[in-house]
Design a protein around this motif. Structure first.
Motif, PDB file in Angstrom:
ATOM      1  N   ASN A  12       6.770   6.196   3.908  1.00  0.00           N
ATOM      2  CA  ASN A  12       6.949   5.018   3.064  1.00  0.00           C
ATOM      3  C   ASN A  12       5.642   4.246   2.978  1.00  0.00           C
ATOM      4  O   ASN A  12       4.762   4.393   3.828  1.00  0.00           O
ATOM      5  CB  ASN A  12       8.090   4.124   3.571  1.00  0.00           C
ATOM      6  CG  ASN A  12       7.744   3.409   4.840  1.00  0.00           C
ATOM      7  OD1 ASN A  12       7.774   3.985   5.911  1.00  0.00           O
ATOM      8  ND2 ASN A  12       7.399   2.135   4.712  1.00  0.00           N
ATOM      9  N   ALA A  14       4.016   0.257   1.924  1.00  0.00           N
ATOM     10  CA  ALA A  14       4.247  -1.160   1.679  1.00  0.00           C
ATOM     11  C   ALA A  14       2.946  -1.713   1.111  1.00  0.00           C
ATOM     12  O   ALA A  14       1.866  -1.322   1.535  1.00  0.00           O
ATOM     13  CB  ALA A  14       4.620  -1.876   2.969  1.00  0.00           C
ATOM     14  N   HIS A  15       3.051  -2.589   0.135  1.00  0.00           N
ATOM     15  CA  HIS A  15       1.873  -3.200  -0.481  1.00  0.00           C
ATOM     16  C   HIS A  15       1.752  -4.628   0.048  1.00  0.00           C
ATOM     17  O   HIS A  15       2.496  -5.520  -0.343  1.00  0.00           O
ATOM     18  CB  HIS A  15       2.012  -3.195  -2.000  1.00  0.00           C
ATOM     19  CG  HIS A  15       0.764  -3.585  -2.707  1.00  0.00           C
ATOM     20  ND1 HIS A  15       0.633  -3.471  -4.056  1.00  0.00           N
ATOM     21  CD2 HIS A  15      -0.413  -4.084  -2.264  1.00  0.00           C
ATOM     22  CE1 HIS A  15      -0.570  -3.879  -4.416  1.00  0.00           C
ATOM     23  NE2 HIS A  15      -1.219  -4.263  -3.330  1.00  0.00           N
ATOM     24  N   TYR A  63      -4.858   5.908  -0.164  1.00  0.00           N
ATOM     25  CA  TYR A  63      -4.802   5.015  -1.320  1.00  0.00           C
ATOM     26  C   TYR A  63      -6.107   4.220  -1.385  1.00  0.00           C
ATOM     27  O   TYR A  63      -6.607   3.788  -0.339  1.00  0.00           O
ATOM     28  CB  TYR A  63      -3.619   4.046  -1.216  1.00  0.00           C
ATOM     29  CG  TYR A  63      -2.282   4.743  -1.372  1.00  0.00           C
ATOM     30  CD1 TYR A  63      -1.766   5.026  -2.631  1.00  0.00           C
ATOM     31  CD2 TYR A  63      -1.542   5.126  -0.264  1.00  0.00           C
ATOM     32  CE1 TYR A  63      -0.549   5.675  -2.783  1.00  0.00           C
ATOM     33  CE2 TYR A  63      -0.324   5.779  -0.401  1.00  0.00           C
ATOM     34  CZ  TYR A  63       0.154   6.050  -1.665  1.00  0.00           C
ATOM     35  OH  TYR A  63       1.357   6.696  -1.804  1.00  0.00           O
ATOM     36  N   ILE A  68      -2.313  -1.188   0.530  1.00  0.00           N
ATOM     37  CA  ILE A  68      -1.188  -0.250   0.548  1.00  0.00           C
ATOM     38  C   ILE A  68      -1.175   0.406   1.918  1.00  0.00           C
ATOM     39  O   ILE A  68      -2.093   1.127   2.289  1.00  0.00           O
ATOM     40  CB  ILE A  68      -1.275   0.787  -0.583  1.00  0.00           C
ATOM     41  CG1 ILE A  68      -1.192   0.076  -1.935  1.00  0.00           C
ATOM     42  CG2 ILE A  68      -0.147   1.824  -0.433  1.00  0.00           C
ATOM     43  CD1 ILE A  68      -1.297   0.994  -3.127  1.00  0.00           C
ATOM     44  N   ARG A 102       4.455  -7.094  -1.270  1.00  0.00           N
ATOM     45  CA  ARG A 102       4.780  -7.174  -2.693  1.00  0.00           C
ATOM     46  C   ARG A 102       5.833  -6.126  -3.032  1.00  0.00           C
ATOM     47  O   ARG A 102       5.936  -5.110  -2.366  1.00  0.00           O
ATOM     48  CB  ARG A 102       3.542  -6.889  -3.545  1.00  0.00           C
ATOM     49  CG  ARG A 102       2.392  -7.820  -3.300  1.00  0.00           C
ATOM     50  CD  ARG A 102       1.174  -7.407  -4.152  1.00  0.00           C
ATOM     51  NE  ARG A 102      -0.002  -8.122  -3.728  1.00  0.00           N
ATOM     52  CZ  ARG A 102      -0.274  -9.387  -4.031  1.00  0.00           C
ATOM     53  NH1 ARG A 102       0.571 -10.070  -4.756  1.00  0.00           N
ATOM     54  NH2 ARG A 102      -1.381  -9.960  -3.601  1.00  0.00           N
ATOM     55  N   GLU A 103       6.554  -6.365  -4.110  1.00  0.00           N
ATOM     56  CA  GLU A 103       7.498  -5.363  -4.595  1.00  0.00           C
ATOM     57  C   GLU A 103       6.706  -4.204  -5.197  1.00  0.00           C
ATOM     58  O   GLU A 103       5.684  -4.413  -5.855  1.00  0.00           O
ATOM     59  CB  GLU A 103       8.413  -5.987  -5.647  1.00  0.00           C
ATOM     60  CG  GLU A 103       9.574  -5.108  -6.005  1.00  0.00           C
ATOM     61  CD  GLU A 103      10.606  -5.840  -6.841  1.00  0.00           C
ATOM     62  OE1 GLU A 103      11.203  -5.169  -7.698  1.00  0.00           O
ATOM     63  OE2 GLU A 103      10.806  -7.048  -6.642  1.00  0.00           O
ATOM     64  N   ILE A 104       7.167  -3.003  -4.973  1.00  0.00           N
ATOM     65  CA  ILE A 104       6.505  -1.805  -5.491  1.00  0.00           C
ATOM     66  C   ILE A 104       7.299  -1.282  -6.667  1.00  0.00           C
ATOM     67  O   ILE A 104       8.531  -1.185  -6.607  1.00  0.00           O
ATOM     68  CB  ILE A 104       6.388  -0.733  -4.384  1.00  0.00           C
ATOM     69  CG1 ILE A 104       5.401  -1.220  -3.325  1.00  0.00           C
ATOM     70  CG2 ILE A 104       5.982   0.620  -4.949  1.00  0.00           C
ATOM     71  CD1 ILE A 104       5.223  -0.292  -2.153  1.00  0.00           C
ATOM     72  N   ASP A 105       6.593  -0.952  -7.746  1.00  0.00           N
ATOM     73  CA  ASP A 105       7.221  -0.372  -8.920  1.00  0.00           C
ATOM     74  C   ASP A 105       7.455   1.113  -8.660  1.00  0.00           C
ATOM     75  O   ASP A 105       6.501   1.871  -8.505  1.00  0.00           O
ATOM     76  CB  ASP A 105       6.319  -0.575 -10.144  1.00  0.00           C
ATOM     77  CG  ASP A 105       6.985  -0.130 -11.430  1.00  0.00           C
ATOM     78  OD1 ASP A 105       8.228  -0.164 -11.503  1.00  0.00           O
ATOM     79  OD2 ASP A 105       6.257   0.251 -12.359  1.00  0.00           O
ATOM     80  N   SER A 108       9.369   3.578  -2.884  1.00  0.00           N
ATOM     81  CA  SER A 108       8.396   3.263  -1.831  1.00  0.00           C
ATOM     82  C   SER A 108       8.586   4.169  -0.621  1.00  0.00           C
ATOM     83  O   SER A 108       7.833   4.070   0.345  1.00  0.00           O
ATOM     84  CB  SER A 108       8.514   1.801  -1.411  1.00  0.00           C
ATOM     85  OG  SER A 108       9.793   1.548  -0.867  1.00  0.00           O
TER      86      SER A 108
END
Length: 158
Positions: A12, A14-15, A63, A68, A102-105, A108
């Motif tokens: 997974n 996370a941003h 990344y 990230i 932040r929410e990931i588009d 995740s």
């Protein structure tokens, strides 16, 4: 008795809202060692990539964006992974993630089966996450909540 030759890889990302050394991330970073130690002792835990946050960056860059943050682990089963991820201390941090991330588009997290003893790389894990995002669930990349069946042991007769 069910005999399996595979374990479940779980990756997974996370941003982060801020760099790991930012004081606003302290609630997350101060708990990392404790949460990781709980994973290490959890029933069904097999292995995890331990250098993911070395000096605030991945030891195996995967990344371009240093915010990230990757997390890669291997578990005996989806049930073992879910028990750790969604319950207990980690589950509490997961519920509070909007404080630090932040929410990931798109997805995740991704899961897939690996032969016992295999330690997947972060690059392979990213490829699996991108595959899930592009093509949806398959035997190569699926969600933890809806796992594909474990591959059948290969026949010894040929």
């Amino acid at each position: 008795m069910v005999v399996t030759t595979h374990h479940l890889a779980l990756f997974n990302i996370a941003h982060g809202k801020y760099p790991l050394d930012d004081a606003r991330m302290a609630g997350f970073t101060s708990a990392l060692d404790r949460v990781n130690a709980l994973a290490d002792r959890s029933a069904g835990f097999v292995w995890r990539y331990v250098n993911a946050y070395a000096d605030g960056a991945s030891a195996e860059p995967v990344y371009a964006d240093p915010l990230i943050l990757p997390n890669l682990s291997v578990w005996e089963s989806p049930e073992a992974a879910m028990a750790y991820v969604y319950r207990g201390v980690h589950g509490g941090f997961l519920q509070a993630r909007e404080r630090w991330f932040r929410e990931i588009d798109g997805p995740s997290a991704v899961a897939w089966w690996v032969p016992m003893g295999e330690q997947p790389s972060l690059a392979e894990s990213r490829r699996r996450l991108e595959l899930l995002a592009a093509q949806g669930p398959s035997a190569e990349a699926f969600s933890l909540r809806e796992p594909c069946p474990v591959p059948a042991p290969e026949s010894e007769s040929a």
